[in-house]
Write an enzyme that holds these catalytic residues in place. Sequence first.
Site: not given
Ligand code: F6P
Length: 548
Positions: A206, A212, A266-267, A352, A383, A511
Amino acid sequence: MATHNIEAALAALDAHKQSLAGQSIADFFRDDPDRFARFHVELDDLLFDYSKHRITTTTLGLLLDLARAAGVEERRAALFAGEPVNSTEHRPALHMALRNLSGRPMFAEGHDVMPEVLAERDKMEAFAESIHNGDAKSASGERFTDIVNIGIGGSDLGPAMAARALAPFVPNRLRLHTVSNVDGADLGDTLKRVPLETTLFIVCSKTFTTIETMTNAATARKAIAATLGEAAVGDHFCAVSTQLDKIAAFGIRSDRVFGFWDWVGGRYSIWSSIGLLLAIGIGKEKFEEFLRGGQDIDSHFVEAPLERNIPVLMALLGVWYRDFWGCAAHAVIPYDERMARFPAYLQQLEMESNGKSVDLTGARARIETAPVIFGEPGTNGQHAFFQMLHQGTQIVPIDFLVAVLPLCADIEHHNLLFANCLAQSQALMQGRPLAEVKQKLAGQGLSTDAIEALAPHKVFDGNRPSSTFLYKQMAPRLLGQLIALYEHKVFVQGVIWNINSFDQWGVELGKELANKLTPVVTDASRSTEGFDASTAGLIAAARAYRGG
Ligand code: F6P
Protein backbone atom coordinates in the site's frame (compact mmCIF):
# COMPACT_ATOMS: atom_id res chain seq x y z
CA MET A 1 -24.02 7.94 21.84
CA ALA A 2 -25.10 8.36 25.45
CA THR A 3 -22.45 7.07 27.84
CA HIS A 4 -24.97 6.57 30.64
CA ASN A 5 -26.99 4.23 28.37
CA ILE A 6 -23.88 2.17 27.70
CA GLU A 7 -23.03 2.06 31.39
CA ALA A 8 -26.58 0.92 32.11
CA ALA A 9 -26.40 -1.74 29.38
CA LEU A 10 -23.06 -3.01 30.73
CA ALA A 11 -24.42 -3.10 34.28
CA ALA A 12 -27.53 -4.98 33.17
CA LEU A 13 -25.38 -7.57 31.40
CA ASP A 14 -23.18 -7.92 34.46
CA ALA A 15 -26.18 -8.59 36.68
CA HIS A 16 -27.64 -10.97 34.11
CA LYS A 17 -24.37 -12.90 33.93
CA GLN A 18 -24.54 -13.46 37.70
CA SER A 19 -28.06 -14.79 37.29
CA LEU A 20 -26.81 -17.47 34.89
CA ALA A 21 -24.60 -19.05 37.57
CA GLY A 22 -25.19 -22.76 37.86
CA GLN A 23 -26.83 -23.08 34.45
CA SER A 24 -25.05 -24.65 31.51
CA ILE A 25 -25.51 -24.65 27.76
CA ALA A 26 -26.61 -28.28 28.01
CA ASP A 27 -29.33 -27.18 30.49
CA PHE A 28 -30.50 -24.56 28.02
CA PHE A 29 -30.87 -27.24 25.33
CA ARG A 30 -32.76 -29.50 27.74
CA ASP A 31 -35.15 -26.70 28.68
CA ASP A 32 -35.81 -25.46 25.15
CA PRO A 33 -36.43 -27.92 22.32
CA ASP A 34 -36.48 -25.00 19.87
CA ARG A 35 -33.09 -23.68 20.86
CA PHE A 36 -31.35 -24.56 17.60
CA ALA A 37 -34.18 -23.03 15.56
CA ARG A 38 -34.06 -19.92 17.72
CA PHE A 39 -30.30 -19.49 17.62
CA HIS A 40 -29.25 -19.99 14.04
CA VAL A 41 -29.37 -17.81 10.93
CA GLU A 42 -29.24 -19.00 7.33
CA LEU A 43 -27.99 -16.89 4.50
CA ASP A 44 -27.78 -18.46 1.03
CA ASP A 45 -25.69 -21.63 1.41
CA LEU A 46 -24.31 -20.64 4.79
CA LEU A 47 -25.70 -21.44 8.21
CA PHE A 48 -24.50 -19.70 11.37
CA ASP A 49 -25.29 -21.79 14.44
CA TYR A 50 -24.86 -19.90 17.69
CA SER A 51 -26.97 -22.13 19.89
CA LYS A 52 -23.98 -23.64 21.75
CA HIS A 53 -23.33 -20.50 23.74
CA ARG A 54 -23.84 -19.35 27.31
CA ILE A 55 -26.76 -17.23 26.25
CA THR A 56 -30.52 -17.08 26.60
CA THR A 57 -32.96 -14.83 24.78
CA THR A 58 -32.56 -12.42 27.69
CA THR A 59 -28.79 -12.35 27.17
CA LEU A 60 -29.26 -11.57 23.51
CA GLY A 61 -31.76 -8.84 24.26
CA LEU A 62 -29.35 -7.19 26.68
CA LEU A 63 -26.42 -7.51 24.24
CA LEU A 64 -28.57 -5.90 21.56
CA ASP A 65 -29.39 -3.08 24.01
CA LEU A 66 -25.66 -2.57 24.39
CA ALA A 67 -25.18 -2.49 20.61
CA ARG A 68 -27.93 0.09 20.25
CA ALA A 69 -26.66 2.17 23.16
CA ALA A 70 -23.18 2.16 21.61
CA GLY A 71 -24.65 3.49 18.37
CA VAL A 72 -23.95 0.50 16.12
CA GLU A 73 -26.69 1.50 13.67
CA GLU A 74 -25.54 5.11 13.46
CA ARG A 75 -21.87 4.14 13.10
CA ARG A 76 -22.75 1.58 10.44
CA ALA A 77 -24.54 4.33 8.50
CA ALA A 78 -21.46 6.56 8.84
CA LEU A 79 -19.21 3.72 7.62
CA PHE A 80 -21.27 3.12 4.49
CA ALA A 81 -21.71 6.87 3.88
CA GLY A 82 -17.92 7.18 3.57
CA GLU A 83 -17.52 9.42 6.59
CA PRO A 84 -13.98 9.62 8.01
CA VAL A 85 -14.53 6.85 10.57
CA ASN A 86 -10.76 6.34 10.72
CA SER A 87 -10.49 9.41 12.91
CA THR A 88 -6.74 9.42 13.60
CA GLU A 89 -5.91 9.25 9.90
CA HIS A 90 -8.93 11.36 8.88
CA ARG A 91 -10.10 8.81 6.30
CA PRO A 92 -13.18 6.81 5.48
CA ALA A 93 -12.95 3.00 5.49
CA LEU A 94 -14.78 2.23 2.30
CA HIS A 95 -13.52 -1.21 1.26
CA MET A 96 -17.19 -2.10 0.58
CA ALA A 97 -16.96 0.08 -2.56
CA LEU A 98 -14.42 -2.37 -4.00
CA ARG A 99 -17.03 -5.14 -4.00
CA ASN A 100 -19.95 -2.94 -5.01
CA LEU A 101 -21.32 -4.63 -8.14
CA SER A 102 -24.72 -2.94 -7.84
CA GLY A 103 -24.11 -0.06 -10.23
CA ARG A 104 -24.98 2.36 -7.43
CA PRO A 105 -22.60 5.16 -6.37
CA MET A 106 -20.64 5.06 -3.13
CA PHE A 107 -19.19 8.16 -1.60
CA ALA A 108 -15.96 8.83 0.25
CA GLU A 109 -16.42 12.14 2.03
CA GLY A 110 -18.96 13.23 -0.58
CA HIS A 111 -17.05 12.06 -3.66
CA ASP A 112 -18.43 9.17 -5.73
CA VAL A 113 -15.53 6.70 -5.86
CA MET A 114 -17.22 4.15 -8.12
CA PRO A 115 -15.99 5.46 -11.50
CA GLU A 116 -12.33 5.14 -10.38
CA VAL A 117 -12.98 1.85 -8.60
CA LEU A 118 -14.55 0.31 -11.70
CA ALA A 119 -11.85 1.66 -14.03
CA GLU A 120 -9.07 0.24 -11.85
CA ARG A 121 -10.90 -3.06 -11.40
CA ASP A 122 -11.33 -3.37 -15.18
CA LYS A 123 -7.65 -2.67 -15.76
CA MET A 124 -6.54 -5.14 -13.11
CA GLU A 125 -8.96 -7.85 -14.24
CA ALA A 126 -7.95 -7.46 -17.89
CA PHE A 127 -4.32 -7.95 -16.92
CA ALA A 128 -5.18 -10.87 -14.62
CA GLU A 129 -7.16 -12.49 -17.40
CA SER A 130 -4.28 -12.09 -19.87
CA ILE A 131 -1.97 -13.98 -17.50
CA HIS A 132 -4.66 -16.52 -16.56
CA ASN A 133 -5.32 -17.31 -20.23
CA GLY A 134 -1.68 -17.18 -21.27
CA ASP A 135 -2.12 -14.20 -23.62
CA ALA A 136 0.48 -12.09 -21.84
CA LYS A 137 3.90 -13.64 -22.37
CA SER A 138 7.19 -13.68 -20.51
CA ALA A 139 10.35 -12.02 -21.91
CA SER A 140 11.14 -15.27 -23.75
CA GLY A 141 7.65 -15.36 -25.29
CA GLU A 142 6.29 -18.20 -23.11
CA ARG A 143 3.16 -18.22 -20.96
CA PHE A 144 3.68 -17.58 -17.28
CA THR A 145 3.59 -20.68 -15.12
CA ASP A 146 4.45 -19.25 -11.68
CA ILE A 147 3.17 -16.10 -10.03
CA VAL A 148 4.90 -14.81 -6.89
CA ASN A 149 3.15 -12.24 -4.70
CA ILE A 150 5.64 -10.20 -2.68
CA GLY A 151 3.98 -8.29 0.17
CA ILE A 152 3.42 -8.48 3.91
CA GLY A 153 0.52 -8.01 6.34
CA GLY A 154 -2.56 -6.99 4.40
CA SER A 155 -0.57 -7.12 1.17
CA ASP A 156 0.16 -10.80 1.75
CA LEU A 157 -2.30 -12.47 4.07
CA GLY A 158 -5.37 -11.93 1.87
CA PRO A 159 -3.77 -13.17 -1.36
CA ALA A 160 -1.99 -16.02 0.48
CA MET A 161 -5.10 -17.17 2.36
CA ALA A 162 -7.50 -16.86 -0.58
CA ALA A 163 -5.16 -18.43 -3.15
CA ARG A 164 -4.85 -21.46 -0.91
CA ALA A 165 -8.53 -21.64 0.02
CA LEU A 166 -9.57 -21.56 -3.63
CA ALA A 167 -6.71 -23.66 -5.04
CA PRO A 168 -9.06 -26.10 -6.81
CA PHE A 169 -10.31 -23.18 -8.93
CA VAL A 170 -6.78 -22.45 -10.19
CA PRO A 171 -5.82 -24.34 -13.36
CA ASN A 172 -2.90 -26.75 -13.03
CA ARG A 173 -0.83 -24.76 -15.49
CA LEU A 174 -0.54 -21.93 -12.91
CA ARG A 175 1.29 -22.12 -9.61
CA LEU A 176 0.72 -19.34 -7.07
CA HIS A 177 3.33 -18.43 -4.45
CA THR A 178 3.61 -15.79 -1.75
CA VAL A 179 6.71 -14.29 -0.14
CA SER A 180 6.38 -12.03 2.88
CA ASN A 181 9.12 -12.48 5.47
CA VAL A 182 12.25 -10.36 5.28
CA ASP A 183 14.01 -13.58 6.34
CA GLY A 184 15.86 -14.33 3.11
CA ALA A 185 14.82 -17.97 3.46
CA ASP A 186 11.31 -17.07 2.32
CA LEU A 187 12.28 -15.58 -1.04
CA GLY A 188 15.36 -17.81 -1.37
CA ASP A 189 13.34 -21.01 -1.04
CA THR A 190 10.70 -19.69 -3.44
CA LEU A 191 13.30 -18.72 -6.04
CA LYS A 192 14.60 -22.29 -5.93
CA ARG A 193 11.13 -23.61 -6.71
CA VAL A 194 10.19 -21.38 -9.65
CA PRO A 195 11.46 -21.25 -13.23
CA LEU A 196 12.45 -17.58 -13.57
CA GLU A 197 11.89 -17.62 -17.36
CA THR A 198 8.16 -18.05 -16.79
CA THR A 199 7.68 -16.36 -13.41
CA LEU A 200 5.76 -13.15 -12.82
CA PHE A 201 6.35 -11.17 -9.61
CA ILE A 202 3.65 -8.96 -8.12
CA VAL A 203 5.02 -6.38 -5.72
CA CYS A 204 2.19 -5.46 -3.35
CA SER A 205 2.53 -2.65 -0.88
CA LYS A 206 0.00 0.00 0.00
CA THR A 207 2.75 2.43 1.03
CA PHE A 208 5.54 1.03 -1.18
CA THR A 209 7.96 1.73 1.66
CA THR A 210 7.57 -1.41 3.78
CA ILE A 211 11.10 -2.65 4.38
CA GLU A 212 10.31 -6.36 4.07
CA THR A 213 8.56 -5.96 0.72
CA MET A 214 11.06 -3.50 -0.70
CA THR A 215 13.96 -5.77 0.28
CA ASN A 216 12.34 -8.91 -1.18
CA ALA A 217 11.31 -7.07 -4.35
CA ALA A 218 14.83 -5.71 -4.87
CA THR A 219 16.32 -9.19 -4.46
CA ALA A 220 13.78 -10.72 -6.84
CA ARG A 221 14.51 -7.96 -9.35
CA LYS A 222 18.24 -8.71 -9.12
CA ALA A 223 17.54 -12.40 -9.73
CA ILE A 224 15.52 -11.63 -12.87
CA ALA A 225 18.07 -9.14 -14.16
CA ALA A 226 20.95 -11.54 -13.48
CA THR A 227 19.25 -14.53 -15.13
CA LEU A 228 17.18 -13.00 -17.93
CA GLY A 229 18.81 -9.59 -18.37
CA GLU A 230 17.78 -6.10 -17.22
CA ALA A 231 15.39 -5.72 -20.16
CA ALA A 232 13.27 -8.64 -18.85
CA VAL A 233 12.33 -6.77 -15.65
CA GLY A 234 9.44 -4.96 -17.40
CA ASP A 235 7.86 -8.24 -18.49
CA HIS A 236 8.34 -10.07 -15.20
CA PHE A 237 7.16 -7.50 -12.68
CA CYS A 238 3.95 -5.73 -11.88
CA ALA A 239 2.97 -3.74 -8.80
CA VAL A 240 0.02 -2.78 -6.66
CA SER A 241 0.08 0.27 -4.42
CA THR A 242 -1.55 3.56 -3.51
CA GLN A 243 1.82 5.30 -4.07
CA LEU A 244 2.12 5.15 -7.84
CA ASP A 245 5.03 7.62 -8.02
CA LYS A 246 7.19 5.38 -5.85
CA ILE A 247 6.63 2.41 -8.18
CA ALA A 248 8.04 4.30 -11.15
CA ALA A 249 11.43 4.46 -9.42
CA PHE A 250 11.45 0.65 -9.20
CA GLY A 251 11.22 0.44 -13.01
CA ILE A 252 7.85 -1.26 -13.36
CA ARG A 253 5.99 -0.59 -16.63
CA SER A 254 3.13 1.84 -16.17
CA ASP A 255 0.60 -0.53 -17.78
CA ARG A 256 1.48 -3.06 -15.09
CA VAL A 257 0.88 -0.79 -12.16
CA PHE A 258 -2.44 -1.08 -10.33
CA GLY A 259 -3.64 1.38 -7.77
CA PHE A 260 -6.02 1.61 -4.88
CA TRP A 261 -6.90 4.33 -2.40
CA ASP A 262 -5.94 5.45 1.07
CA TRP A 263 -9.51 4.78 2.24
CA VAL A 264 -8.74 1.04 1.87
CA GLY A 265 -6.99 -0.29 4.96
CA GLY A 266 -4.24 -2.86 4.30
CA ARG A 267 -6.14 -5.62 6.09
CA TYR A 268 -9.28 -4.80 4.07
CA SER A 269 -7.49 -4.66 0.71
CA ILE A 270 -7.99 -8.16 -0.73
CA TRP A 271 -10.99 -6.74 -2.62
CA SER A 272 -8.79 -4.22 -4.44
CA SER A 273 -5.95 -4.78 -6.92
CA ILE A 274 -4.17 -6.43 -3.96
CA GLY A 275 -6.35 -9.39 -5.01
CA LEU A 276 -4.37 -9.63 -8.29
CA LEU A 277 -2.72 -12.96 -7.40
CA LEU A 278 -6.15 -14.42 -6.69
CA ALA A 279 -7.66 -12.89 -9.85
CA ILE A 280 -4.85 -14.35 -11.96
CA GLY A 281 -5.35 -17.72 -10.32
CA ILE A 282 -9.12 -18.07 -10.50
CA GLY A 283 -9.80 -15.71 -13.44
CA LYS A 284 -11.95 -12.60 -13.72
CA GLU A 285 -15.34 -14.28 -13.55
CA LYS A 286 -14.64 -16.15 -10.33
CA PHE A 287 -12.88 -13.14 -8.84
CA GLU A 288 -16.11 -11.21 -9.34
CA GLU A 289 -18.03 -14.02 -7.63
CA PHE A 290 -15.64 -13.54 -4.72
CA LEU A 291 -16.44 -9.82 -4.71
CA ARG A 292 -20.14 -10.67 -4.92
CA GLY A 293 -19.80 -12.69 -1.73
CA GLY A 294 -18.48 -9.60 0.04
CA GLN A 295 -21.33 -7.54 -1.37
CA ASP A 296 -23.90 -10.13 -0.16
CA ILE A 297 -22.70 -9.56 3.38
CA ASP A 298 -22.69 -5.77 3.03
CA SER A 299 -26.38 -5.95 2.09
CA HIS A 300 -27.09 -8.37 4.93
CA PHE A 301 -25.20 -6.21 7.43
CA VAL A 302 -27.07 -3.08 6.37
CA GLU A 303 -30.53 -4.60 5.94
CA ALA A 304 -30.99 -7.47 8.41
CA PRO A 305 -32.48 -6.55 11.80
CA LEU A 306 -29.79 -6.59 14.46
CA GLU A 307 -31.23 -9.73 16.07
CA ARG A 308 -30.80 -11.70 12.78
CA ASN A 309 -27.64 -9.94 11.65
CA ILE A 310 -24.77 -12.45 11.57
CA PRO A 311 -21.82 -10.05 11.97
CA VAL A 312 -23.67 -8.24 14.76
CA LEU A 313 -24.34 -11.54 16.54
CA MET A 314 -20.71 -12.64 16.08
CA ALA A 315 -19.54 -9.33 17.53
CA LEU A 316 -21.91 -9.44 20.50
CA LEU A 317 -20.91 -12.99 21.38
CA GLY A 318 -17.27 -11.88 21.29
CA VAL A 319 -17.99 -8.94 23.58
CA TRP A 320 -20.00 -11.20 25.92
CA TYR A 321 -17.06 -13.55 26.46
CA ARG A 322 -14.31 -10.91 26.41
CA ASP A 323 -15.91 -8.42 28.74
CA PHE A 324 -18.18 -10.47 30.97
CA TRP A 325 -16.51 -13.88 31.19
CA GLY A 326 -12.90 -12.69 30.96
CA CYS A 327 -12.04 -14.84 27.94
CA ALA A 328 -8.72 -13.55 26.62
CA ALA A 329 -8.52 -15.81 23.55
CA HIS A 330 -10.75 -16.83 20.69
CA ALA A 331 -10.04 -19.80 18.42
CA VAL A 332 -10.98 -20.15 14.77
CA ILE A 333 -10.89 -23.74 13.55
CA PRO A 334 -11.67 -24.34 9.89
CA TYR A 335 -12.29 -28.00 9.14
CA ASP A 336 -10.79 -27.34 5.74
CA GLU A 337 -7.09 -27.86 5.11
CA ARG A 338 -7.09 -25.23 2.38
CA MET A 339 -8.35 -22.66 4.90
CA ALA A 340 -5.15 -23.11 6.91
CA ARG A 341 -4.23 -19.44 6.57
CA PHE A 342 -7.67 -18.17 7.56
CA PRO A 343 -6.82 -17.90 11.28
CA ALA A 344 -3.66 -15.93 10.41
CA TYR A 345 -5.72 -13.68 8.14
CA LEU A 346 -8.16 -13.07 10.99
CA GLN A 347 -5.32 -12.42 13.40
CA GLN A 348 -4.42 -9.32 11.44
CA LEU A 349 -8.03 -8.38 10.78
CA GLU A 350 -9.10 -8.64 14.42
CA MET A 351 -5.95 -7.94 16.40
CA GLU A 352 -4.58 -5.10 14.26
CA SER A 353 -8.04 -3.54 14.07
CA ASN A 354 -9.20 -3.90 17.66
CA GLY A 355 -6.01 -4.47 19.65
CA LYS A 356 -6.27 -0.98 21.14
CA SER A 357 -6.34 0.36 24.68
CA VAL A 358 -7.24 3.95 23.95
CA ASP A 359 -10.74 4.95 22.92
CA LEU A 360 -11.90 7.47 20.32
CA THR A 361 -11.59 10.31 22.82
CA GLY A 362 -7.99 9.42 23.66
CA ALA A 363 -8.92 8.05 27.09
CA ARG A 364 -8.07 4.53 28.28
CA ALA A 365 -10.59 1.99 27.02
CA ARG A 366 -12.96 1.25 29.89
CA ILE A 367 -13.42 -2.44 29.06
CA GLU A 368 -11.25 -5.16 27.52
CA THR A 369 -10.82 -5.07 23.74
CA ALA A 370 -9.59 -7.65 21.18
CA PRO A 371 -8.82 -11.14 22.43
CA VAL A 372 -5.93 -13.23 21.09
CA ILE A 373 -7.09 -14.90 17.89
CA PHE A 374 -5.53 -18.21 17.01
CA GLY A 375 -6.33 -21.40 15.20
CA GLU A 376 -5.33 -24.27 12.99
CA PRO A 377 -7.32 -26.47 10.68
CA GLY A 378 -9.22 -29.38 12.15
CA THR A 379 -8.57 -32.18 12.62
CA ASN A 380 -4.89 -31.23 13.12
CA GLY A 381 -5.65 -28.86 15.99
CA GLN A 382 -7.42 -31.67 17.85
CA HIS A 383 -4.08 -33.44 18.18
CA ALA A 384 -2.24 -30.35 19.34
CA PHE A 385 -4.01 -27.75 21.51
CA PHE A 386 -7.55 -29.09 21.91
CA GLN A 387 -6.55 -30.71 25.20
CA MET A 388 -6.42 -27.19 26.64
CA LEU A 389 -9.71 -26.20 24.98
CA HIS A 390 -11.46 -29.18 26.60
CA GLN A 391 -9.82 -29.35 30.01
CA GLY A 392 -7.71 -26.21 30.49
CA THR A 393 -8.48 -23.63 33.14
CA GLN A 394 -9.37 -20.97 30.57
CA ILE A 395 -12.55 -20.82 28.54
CA VAL A 396 -11.78 -20.23 24.87
CA PRO A 397 -14.81 -19.58 22.66
CA ILE A 398 -14.41 -21.17 19.24
CA ASP A 399 -15.62 -20.62 15.70
CA PHE A 400 -15.85 -23.89 13.77
CA LEU A 401 -16.08 -23.67 9.97
CA VAL A 402 -17.00 -26.67 7.88
CA ALA A 403 -18.29 -27.50 4.41
CA VAL A 404 -20.95 -30.16 3.89
CA LEU A 405 -19.43 -31.20 0.56
CA PRO A 406 -15.73 -31.45 -0.25
CA LEU A 407 -14.44 -29.65 -3.33
CA CYS A 408 -12.45 -32.48 -4.75
CA ALA A 409 -11.51 -34.75 -1.88
CA ASP A 410 -12.84 -38.22 -1.25
CA ILE A 411 -16.29 -38.13 0.41
CA GLU A 412 -15.17 -40.80 2.91
CA HIS A 413 -12.41 -38.48 4.13
CA HIS A 414 -14.85 -35.64 4.22
CA ASN A 415 -17.41 -37.50 6.29
CA LEU A 416 -14.72 -38.18 8.87
CA LEU A 417 -13.70 -34.53 8.83
CA PHE A 418 -17.29 -33.35 9.20
CA ALA A 419 -18.10 -35.82 11.98
CA ASN A 420 -15.02 -34.68 13.88
CA CYS A 421 -16.06 -31.05 13.62
CA LEU A 422 -19.51 -31.79 15.02
CA ALA A 423 -18.02 -34.04 17.69
CA GLN A 424 -15.74 -31.30 18.99
CA SER A 425 -18.42 -28.68 19.47
CA GLN A 426 -20.66 -31.31 21.04
CA ALA A 427 -17.95 -32.54 23.43
CA LEU A 428 -17.02 -29.00 24.43
CA MET A 429 -20.61 -28.13 25.20
CA GLN A 430 -21.77 -31.37 26.79
CA GLY A 431 -18.65 -32.39 28.71
CA ARG A 432 -18.50 -35.59 30.71
CA PRO A 433 -19.37 -35.45 34.45
CA LEU A 434 -17.61 -37.43 37.16
CA ALA A 435 -20.46 -39.89 37.68
CA GLU A 436 -20.47 -40.80 33.99
CA VAL A 437 -16.69 -41.21 33.96
CA LYS A 438 -16.84 -43.52 36.99
CA GLN A 439 -19.58 -45.58 35.44
CA LYS A 440 -17.58 -45.95 32.23
CA LEU A 441 -14.43 -46.99 34.11
CA ALA A 442 -16.41 -49.48 36.18
CA GLY A 443 -17.74 -50.92 32.94
CA GLN A 444 -14.14 -51.43 31.85
CA GLY A 445 -13.55 -53.53 34.97
CA LEU A 446 -11.30 -51.13 36.91
CA SER A 447 -11.01 -51.50 40.68
CA THR A 448 -12.63 -48.92 42.95
CA ASP A 449 -9.21 -47.49 43.89
CA ALA A 450 -8.18 -47.25 40.25
CA ILE A 451 -11.46 -45.54 39.39
CA GLU A 452 -11.03 -43.00 42.22
CA ALA A 453 -7.49 -42.21 41.05
CA LEU A 454 -8.22 -41.92 37.35
CA ALA A 455 -11.73 -40.49 37.20
CA PRO A 456 -10.92 -36.79 37.97
CA HIS A 457 -8.50 -36.72 35.03
CA LYS A 458 -11.17 -37.93 32.67
CA VAL A 459 -13.81 -35.38 33.62
CA PHE A 460 -14.80 -32.77 31.03
CA ASP A 461 -16.50 -29.75 32.59
CA GLY A 462 -18.30 -28.96 29.35
CA ASN A 463 -20.27 -25.72 29.03
CA ARG A 464 -17.57 -24.51 26.62
CA PRO A 465 -19.03 -22.28 23.92
CA SER A 466 -18.67 -22.41 20.16
CA SER A 467 -20.32 -21.20 16.96
CA THR A 468 -20.46 -23.28 13.81
CA PHE A 469 -20.39 -21.90 10.28
CA LEU A 470 -21.77 -24.67 8.11
CA TYR A 471 -21.68 -24.14 4.37
CA LYS A 472 -22.54 -26.18 1.33
CA GLN A 473 -19.16 -26.11 -0.38
CA MET A 474 -16.15 -23.82 -0.55
CA ALA A 475 -16.42 -21.43 -3.51
CA PRO A 476 -15.21 -17.92 -4.37
CA ARG A 477 -18.53 -16.36 -3.37
CA LEU A 478 -18.64 -18.26 -0.09
CA LEU A 479 -15.09 -17.19 0.79
CA GLY A 480 -16.04 -13.58 0.05
CA GLN A 481 -19.00 -13.96 2.39
CA LEU A 482 -16.91 -15.41 5.21
CA ILE A 483 -14.28 -12.68 5.03
CA ALA A 484 -16.86 -9.87 4.96
CA LEU A 485 -18.72 -11.39 7.94
CA TYR A 486 -15.57 -11.13 10.04
CA GLU A 487 -14.82 -7.62 8.73
CA HIS A 488 -18.18 -6.34 9.91
CA LYS A 489 -17.93 -8.27 13.16
CA VAL A 490 -14.69 -6.38 13.84
CA PHE A 491 -16.38 -3.09 12.99
CA VAL A 492 -19.27 -3.70 15.39
CA GLN A 493 -16.91 -4.66 18.19
CA GLY A 494 -14.89 -1.52 17.53
CA VAL A 495 -18.06 0.54 17.92
CA ILE A 496 -18.97 -1.16 21.19
CA TRP A 497 -15.44 -0.71 22.51
CA ASN A 498 -15.47 2.87 21.17
CA ILE A 499 -12.10 2.44 19.46
CA ASN A 500 -10.80 3.20 15.98
CA SER A 501 -10.67 -0.17 14.19
CA PHE A 502 -8.96 1.30 11.14
CA ASP A 503 -5.59 2.58 12.32
CA GLN A 504 -2.55 0.61 13.53
CA TRP A 505 -0.20 2.91 15.41
CA GLY A 506 0.91 -0.04 17.50
CA VAL A 507 3.14 -1.34 14.70
CA GLU A 508 5.15 1.89 14.42
CA LEU A 509 7.49 1.79 17.40
CA GLY A 510 8.99 -1.58 16.49
CA LYS A 511 9.62 -0.39 12.92
CA GLU A 512 11.32 2.76 14.20
CA LEU A 513 13.58 0.85 16.58
CA ALA A 514 14.44 -1.75 13.90
CA ASN A 515 15.60 1.12 11.70
CA LYS A 516 17.88 2.34 14.51
CA LEU A 517 19.18 -1.15 15.21
CA THR A 518 19.90 -2.23 11.64
CA PRO A 519 23.13 -0.20 11.27
CA VAL A 520 24.35 -1.34 14.68
CA VAL A 521 23.66 -4.97 13.85
CA THR A 522 25.27 -4.59 10.42
CA ASP A 523 28.42 -2.75 11.51
CA ALA A 524 30.24 -4.22 14.51
CA SER A 525 32.24 -1.03 15.02
CA ARG A 526 29.14 0.98 15.92
CA SER A 527 28.61 1.80 19.57
CA THR A 528 25.73 0.28 21.48
CA GLU A 529 25.67 3.16 23.91
CA GLY A 530 22.19 4.40 24.61
CA PHE A 531 20.57 0.99 24.20
CA ASP A 532 19.15 -0.76 27.25
CA ALA A 533 21.47 -3.30 28.87
CA SER A 534 19.59 -6.31 27.51
CA THR A 535 19.63 -5.11 23.89
CA ALA A 536 23.27 -4.04 24.15
CA GLY A 537 24.15 -7.39 25.77
CA LEU A 538 22.43 -9.33 22.99
CA ILE A 539 24.24 -7.31 20.32
CA ALA A 540 27.57 -7.91 22.05
CA ALA A 541 26.85 -11.64 22.23
CA ALA A 542 25.83 -11.69 18.55
CA ARG A 543 29.06 -9.93 17.61
CA ALA A 544 31.01 -12.50 19.59
CA TYR A 545 29.18 -15.39 17.86
CA ARG A 546 29.89 -13.79 14.51
CA GLY A 547 33.53 -13.58 15.45
CA GLY A 548 33.73 -9.84 16.05
O1 F6P B 1 2.99 -3.06 9.77
C1 F6P B 1 1.62 -3.15 9.62
C2 F6P B 1 1.19 -2.78 8.23
O2 F6P B 1 1.19 -1.40 8.10
C3 F6P B 1 -0.17 -3.38 7.93
O3 F6P B 1 -1.20 -2.63 8.40
C4 F6P B 1 -0.10 -3.52 6.46
O4 F6P B 1 -1.07 -4.40 5.99
C5 F6P B 1 1.30 -4.03 6.29
O5 F6P B 1 2.05 -3.31 7.24
C6 F6P B 1 1.90 -3.86 4.93
O6 F6P B 1 1.92 -2.52 4.52
P1 F6P B 1 2.11 -2.14 3.01
O7 F6P B 1 1.01 -2.72 2.22
O8 F6P B 1 2.11 -0.64 3.00
O9 F6P B 1 3.44 -2.69 2.57
